[in-house]
Write a protein that holds these residues in place. Structure first.
Motif, PDB file in Angstrom:
ATOM      1  N   LEU A 145      32.717  57.902  39.924  1.00 57.34           N
ATOM      2  CA  LEU A 145      31.667  57.933  40.942  1.00 57.34           C
ATOM      3  C   LEU A 145      32.120  57.288  42.259  1.00 57.34           C
ATOM      4  N   ASN A 146      33.340  56.741  42.257  1.00 55.72           N
ATOM      5  CA  ASN A 146      33.894  56.034  43.408  1.00 55.72           C
ATOM      6  C   ASN A 146      33.083  54.774  43.738  1.00 55.72           C
ATOM      7  N   TYR A 147      32.559  54.120  42.718  1.00 52.25           N
ATOM      8  CA  TYR A 147      31.817  52.879  42.896  1.00 52.25           C
ATOM      9  C   TYR A 147      32.725  51.660  42.738  1.00 52.25           C
ATOM     10  N   ILE A 148      33.883  51.847  42.091  1.00 51.18           N
ATOM     11  CA  ILE A 148      34.839  50.753  41.904  1.00 51.18           C
ATOM     12  C   ILE A 148      36.255  51.260  42.163  1.00 51.18           C
ATOM     13  N   THR A 149      37.136  50.314  42.434  1.00 54.48           N
ATOM     14  CA  THR A 149      38.568  50.591  42.470  1.00 54.48           C
ATOM     15  C   THR A 149      39.248  49.603  41.543  1.00 54.48           C
ATOM     16  N   GLN A 150      40.405  49.985  41.048  1.00 55.49           N
ATOM     17  CA  GLN A 150      41.178  49.088  40.206  1.00 55.49           C
ATOM     18  C   GLN A 150      42.617  49.083  40.702  1.00 55.49           C
ATOM     19  N   THR A 151      43.150  47.873  40.890  1.00 55.96           N
ATOM     20  CA  THR A 151      44.509  47.703  41.384  1.00 55.96           C
ATOM     21  C   THR A 151      45.222  46.669  40.520  1.00 55.96           C
ATOM     22  N   PRO A 152      46.568  46.720  40.505  1.00 58.35           N
ATOM     23  CA  PRO A 152      47.293  45.685  39.747  1.00 58.35           C
ATOM     24  C   PRO A 152      46.940  44.300  40.263  1.00 58.35           C
ATOM     25  N   ASP A 153      46.772  43.368  39.343  1.00 58.38           N
ATOM     26  CA  ASP A 153      46.436  41.993  39.691  1.00 58.38           C
ATOM     27  C   ASP A 153      47.615  41.339  40.418  1.00 58.38           C
ATOM     28  N   ALA A 154      47.318  40.622  41.478  1.00 59.62           N
ATOM     29  CA  ALA A 154      48.363  39.991  42.285  1.00 59.62           C
ATOM     30  C   ALA A 154      49.113  38.902  41.520  1.00 59.62           C
ATOM     31  N   HIS A 155      48.442  38.247  40.567  1.00 60.37           N
ATOM     32  CA  HIS A 155      49.056  37.124  39.834  1.00 60.37           C
ATOM     33  C   HIS A 155      49.691  37.559  38.524  1.00 60.37           C
ATOM     34  N   ASP A 156      49.197  38.628  37.925  1.00 59.52           N
ATOM     35  CA  ASP A 156      49.713  39.093  36.638  1.00 59.52           C
ATOM     36  C   ASP A 156      49.723  40.617  36.662  1.00 59.52           C
ATOM     37  N   ARG A 157      50.866  41.205  36.870  1.00 55.73           N
ATOM     38  CA  ARG A 157      50.981  42.659  37.032  1.00 55.73           C
ATOM     39  C   ARG A 157      50.569  43.428  35.767  1.00 55.73           C
ATOM     40  N   ARG A 158      50.442  42.742  34.632  1.00 51.48           N
ATOM     41  CA  ARG A 158      49.981  43.405  33.409  1.00 51.48           C
ATOM     42  C   ARG A 158      48.467  43.610  33.424  1.00 51.48           C
ATOM     43  N   GLU A 159      47.798  42.859  34.268  1.00 48.93           N
ATOM     44  CA  GLU A 159      46.331  42.932  34.398  1.00 48.93           C
ATOM     45  C   GLU A 159      45.968  43.785  35.606  1.00 48.93           C
ATOM     46  N   ILE A 160      44.718  44.231  35.633  1.00 53.43           N
ATOM     47  CA  ILE A 160      44.211  44.931  36.802  1.00 53.43           C
ATOM     48  C   ILE A 160      42.996  44.188  37.339  1.00 53.43           C
ATOM     49  N   THR A 161      42.778  44.320  38.622  1.00 55.25           N
ATOM     50  CA  THR A 161      41.614  43.723  39.258  1.00 55.25           C
ATOM     51  C   THR A 161      40.662  44.849  39.629  1.00 55.25           C
ATOM     52  N   THR A 162      39.411  44.663  39.294  1.00 54.28           N
ATOM     53  CA  THR A 162      38.380  45.657  39.572  1.00 54.28           C
ATOM     54  C   THR A 162      37.510  45.131  40.705  1.00 54.28           C
ATOM     55  N   ALA A 163      37.253  46.007  41.681  1.00 54.87           N
ATOM     56  CA  ALA A 163      36.429  45.626  42.838  1.00 54.87           C
ATOM     57  C   ALA A 163      35.432  46.740  43.131  1.00 54.87           C
ATOM     58  N   ILE A 164      34.313  46.353  43.696  1.00 53.75           N
ATOM     59  CA  ILE A 164      33.300  47.329  44.089  1.00 53.75           C
ATOM     60  C   ILE A 164      33.725  47.965  45.419  1.00 53.75           C
ATOM     61  N   THR A 165      33.468  49.254  45.570  1.00 49.63           N
ATOM     62  CA  THR A 165      33.801  49.969  46.799  1.00 49.63           C
ATOM     63  C   THR A 165      32.609  49.926  47.757  1.00 49.63           C
ATOM     64  N   PRO A 166      32.818  50.303  49.012  1.00 54.53           N
ATOM     65  CA  PRO A 166      31.672  50.407  49.922  1.00 54.53           C
ATOM     66  C   PRO A 166      30.597  51.359  49.385  1.00 54.53           C
ATOM     67  N   GLN A 167      31.008  52.431  48.733  1.00 50.80           N
ATOM     68  CA  GLN A 167      30.035  53.360  48.146  1.00 50.80           C
ATOM     69  C   GLN A 167      29.248  52.678  47.018  1.00 50.80           C
ATOM     70  N   GLY A 168      29.922  51.858  46.226  1.00 49.06           N
ATOM     71  CA  GLY A 168      29.243  51.103  45.174  1.00 49.06           C
ATOM     72  C   GLY A 168      28.273  50.089  45.750  1.00 49.06           C
ATOM     73  N   ARG A 169      28.680  49.424  46.824  1.00 45.97           N
ATOM     74  CA  ARG A 169      27.783  48.464  47.492  1.00 45.97           C
ATOM     75  C   ARG A 169      26.547  49.170  48.043  1.00 45.97           C
TER      76      ARG A 169
END
Length: 143
Positions: free
Chosen positions: A70-94
Motif C-alpha cells: 500500500l506504500n504506507y511503509i518502507t524498509q531499509t537495512p539497519d544502519a547499525h546491524d545490516r542483518r536487520e531492517i528498519t521499518t518507517a512510515i511513508t508520507p502516504q502512511g502518515r
C-alpha cells in the motif's frame, strides 16, 4: 427489554463498522493500524515491533508486506546491524493516519451533538464496563 438492548448493540456495531469502512477504504486490519501507529513516533525494527505487539515475527512479516504494498511503509537495512531492517512510515502512511484521525474527530463531534455532558459521562462509564469485559475474555481466550 433485552431484545431492545440486543438490537441496539447489533445496530451500534454495524454503524461503527460502516464508519470504520469509510475511514479505512484500504481495509487495513487493526494490527496493521497498530503497526502504523507505532511507526508514527519512530522507525523500528521488526524484532522490536513483534515484541511490542505480542505477535510472532511471521505474523508481523505478513502484515508488513501488505503495508509495503500500500506504500504506507518502507524498509531499509539497519544502519547499525545490516542483518536487520528498519521499518518507517511513508508520507502516504502518515496521510492515511491523519485521515483516520480526522474521521475519529468527526465521530466525536457527532457524539457531542447528540449527548449532553451527563449522557456522555454515562456512556463512557457503561461502554468502558463492556469494553473491559470483552477485552478480558478475548485475552483469556488468547485472541
Amino acid at each position: 427489554m433485552a431484545t431492545d438492548l440486543y438490537n441496539t448493540l447489533m445496530n451500534l456495531q454495524c454503524e461503527l463498522v460502516a464508519e470504520r469502512n469509510l475511514v479505512n477504504p484500504q481495509q487495513i486490519s487493526w494490527l496493521q493500524y497498530d503497526i502504523l501507529n507505532i511507526l508514527q513516533t519512530h522507525a523500528s525494527r521488526p524484532t522490536v515491533m513483534s515484541r511490542q505487539l505480542g505477535i510472532t515475527q511471521v505474523k508481523l512479516s505478513k502484515n508488513l508486506k501488505k503495508l509495503r504494498e500500500l506504500n504506507y511503509i518502507t524498509q531499509t537495512p539497519d544502519a547499525h546491524d545490516r542483518r536487520e531492517i528498519t521499518t518507517a512510515i511513508t508520507p502516504q502512511g502518515r496521510q492515511f493516519m491523519t485521515d483516520i484521525a480526522v474521521k475519529h474527530q468527526e465521530l466525536y463531534n457527532k457524539a457531542c451533538k447528540v449527548w449532553s455532558k451527563e449522557e456522555q459521562q454515562q456512556f463512557i462509564v457503561q461502554a468502558n464496563k463492556l469494553i473491559e469485559l470483552l477485552r478480558k475474555e478475548r485475552i483469556a481466550n488468547g485472541q
